[in-house]
Design a protein around this motif. Sequence first.
Motif, mmCIF file in Angstrom:
data_model
loop_
_atom_site.group_PDB
_atom_site.id
_atom_site.type_symbol
_atom_site.label_atom_id
_atom_site.label_comp_id
_atom_site.label_asym_id
_atom_site.label_seq_id
_atom_site.Cartn_x
_atom_site.Cartn_y
_atom_site.Cartn_z
ATOM 1 N N SER A 1 5.422 6.334 -16.868
ATOM 2 C CA SER A 1 4.757 6.387 -15.579
ATOM 3 C C SER A 1 4.314 7.807 -15.233
ATOM 4 O O SER A 1 3.204 8.033 -14.766
ATOM 5 C CB SER A 1 5.692 5.837 -14.504
ATOM 6 O OG SER A 1 5.067 5.822 -13.251
ATOM 7 N N LEU A 2 5.171 8.773 -15.486
ATOM 8 C CA LEU A 2 4.863 10.162 -15.134
ATOM 9 C C LEU A 2 3.829 10.800 -16.049
ATOM 10 O O LEU A 2 2.897 11.447 -15.581
ATOM 11 C CB LEU A 2 6.145 11.003 -15.172
ATOM 12 C CG LEU A 2 7.185 10.698 -14.101
ATOM 13 C CD1 LEU A 2 8.452 11.507 -14.351
ATOM 14 C CD2 LEU A 2 6.631 10.976 -12.717
ATOM 15 N N TYR A 3 3.980 10.622 -17.348
ATOM 16 C CA TYR A 3 3.142 11.351 -18.280
ATOM 17 C C TYR A 3 1.864 10.624 -18.689
ATOM 18 O O TYR A 3 0.867 11.277 -18.995
ATOM 19 C CB TYR A 3 3.943 11.742 -19.519
ATOM 20 C CG TYR A 3 4.932 12.839 -19.205
ATOM 21 C CD1 TYR A 3 4.511 14.142 -18.994
ATOM 22 C CD2 TYR A 3 6.285 12.555 -19.086
ATOM 23 C CE1 TYR A 3 5.412 15.146 -18.677
ATOM 24 C CE2 TYR A 3 7.198 13.555 -18.771
ATOM 25 C CZ TYR A 3 6.751 14.846 -18.565
ATOM 26 O OH TYR A 3 7.648 15.831 -18.249
ATOM 27 N N VAL A 4 1.864 9.310 -18.702
ATOM 28 C CA VAL A 4 0.655 8.571 -19.068
ATOM 29 C C VAL A 4 -0.259 8.441 -17.855
ATOM 30 O O VAL A 4 -1.474 8.467 -17.984
ATOM 31 C CB VAL A 4 1.016 7.180 -19.640
ATOM 32 C CG1 VAL A 4 -0.228 6.354 -19.900
ATOM 33 C CG2 VAL A 4 1.831 7.343 -20.915
ATOM 34 N N GLY A 5 0.338 8.338 -16.690
ATOM 35 C CA GLY A 5 -0.419 8.188 -15.453
ATOM 36 C C GLY A 5 -0.013 6.908 -14.751
ATOM 37 O O GLY A 5 0.587 6.018 -15.352
ATOM 38 N N ARG A 6 -0.338 6.861 -13.443
ATOM 39 C CA ARG A 6 0.031 5.702 -12.650
ATOM 40 C C ARG A 6 -0.843 5.644 -11.399
ATOM 41 O O ARG A 6 -1.384 6.659 -10.972
ATOM 42 C CB ARG A 6 1.498 5.771 -12.262
ATOM 43 C CG ARG A 6 1.847 7.003 -11.438
ATOM 44 C CD ARG A 6 3.317 7.084 -11.235
ATOM 45 N NE ARG A 6 3.662 8.239 -10.416
ATOM 46 C CZ ARG A 6 4.892 8.602 -10.162
ATOM 47 N NH1 ARG A 6 5.898 7.900 -10.652
ATOM 48 N NH2 ARG A 6 5.142 9.641 -9.426
ATOM 49 N N PRO A 7 -0.940 4.463 -10.812
ATOM 50 C CA PRO A 7 -1.682 4.356 -9.557
ATOM 51 C C PRO A 7 -0.961 5.136 -8.453
ATOM 52 O O PRO A 7 0.275 5.218 -8.452
ATOM 53 C CB PRO A 7 -1.655 2.854 -9.249
ATOM 54 C CG PRO A 7 -1.397 2.195 -10.554
ATOM 55 C CD PRO A 7 -0.518 3.147 -11.303
ATOM 56 N N PRO A 8 -1.684 5.701 -7.508
ATOM 57 C CA PRO A 8 -1.030 6.408 -6.412
ATOM 58 C C PRO A 8 -0.236 5.432 -5.545
ATOM 59 O O PRO A 8 -0.632 4.282 -5.349
ATOM 60 C CB PRO A 8 -2.189 7.031 -5.631
ATOM 61 C CG PRO A 8 -3.381 6.221 -6.009
ATOM 62 C CD PRO A 8 -3.131 5.706 -7.387
ATOM 63 N N GLY A 9 0.902 5.902 -5.060
ATOM 64 C CA GLY A 9 1.716 5.089 -4.157
ATOM 65 C C GLY A 9 2.600 4.067 -4.822
ATOM 66 O O GLY A 9 3.341 3.355 -4.145
ATOM 67 N N VAL A 10 2.558 3.973 -6.139
ATOM 68 C CA VAL A 10 3.371 2.988 -6.848
ATOM 69 C C VAL A 10 4.817 3.498 -6.921
ATOM 70 O O VAL A 10 5.069 4.692 -7.016
ATOM 71 C CB VAL A 10 2.786 2.720 -8.258
ATOM 72 C CG1 VAL A 10 3.028 3.869 -9.207
ATOM 73 C CG2 VAL A 10 3.299 1.428 -8.848
ATOM 74 N N GLU A 11 5.764 2.569 -6.832
ATOM 75 C CA GLU A 11 7.183 2.889 -6.985
ATOM 76 C C GLU A 11 7.595 2.556 -8.416
ATOM 77 O O GLU A 11 7.289 1.479 -8.907
ATOM 78 C CB GLU A 11 8.040 2.061 -6.015
ATOM 79 C CG GLU A 11 7.839 2.397 -4.573
ATOM 80 C CD GLU A 11 8.334 3.779 -4.200
ATOM 81 O OE1 GLU A 11 9.314 4.261 -4.828
ATOM 82 O OE2 GLU A 11 7.746 4.383 -3.292
ATOM 83 N N ASN A 12 8.274 3.469 -9.067
ATOM 84 C CA ASN A 12 8.726 3.221 -10.432
ATOM 85 C C ASN A 12 10.120 2.598 -10.412
ATOM 86 O O ASN A 12 11.086 3.225 -9.992
ATOM 87 C CB ASN A 12 8.733 4.527 -11.230
ATOM 88 C CG ASN A 12 9.154 4.323 -12.661
ATOM 89 O OD1 ASN A 12 10.106 4.926 -13.124
ATOM 90 N ND2 ASN A 12 8.457 3.472 -13.370
#
Length: 139
Positions: free
Chosen positions: A39-50
């Motif tokens: 999630s951190l290094y590949v990327g993620r949508p803003p506001g998403v909870e991991n």
Amino acid sequence: MKHLSPQEAWAWLQAETERRTAAGQEPPLFVDVRMEIESLYVGRPPGVENIPWYEYPDLTPDPARFAAAVEKEAGGKDRPVLLICRSGKRTLDAGQALEQAGFAEVAHVLHGFEGDLNDQFKRSTLNGWRHDGLPWEQM
């Protein structure tokens, strides 16, 4: 479980957030079920909870643990939950676990964040959240 394309998921998330906020309710909980490092290094949508479906080094899902973590973050099982992963596969199992645990409304993003593999075994070239040009961030 609802199966939403990335574009449909983004539109649903925006509309439900607006509708629920106007009604004084919490917006849908958007959950990235990938491992934290993905999630951190590949990327993620803003506001998403991991909330990982499984984590290193075990790499073994624990459906009860996952459902409890989502319930804690959501504040209950009535809040809608939208799930995303790398390719849309982990979210199927994670979504089923949430439904079996009694969550009322569960949806997942088809093709996930990175999408399906192409003929050269590369992602983000055929489909997926990033491929569709939806908002995302990267560490």
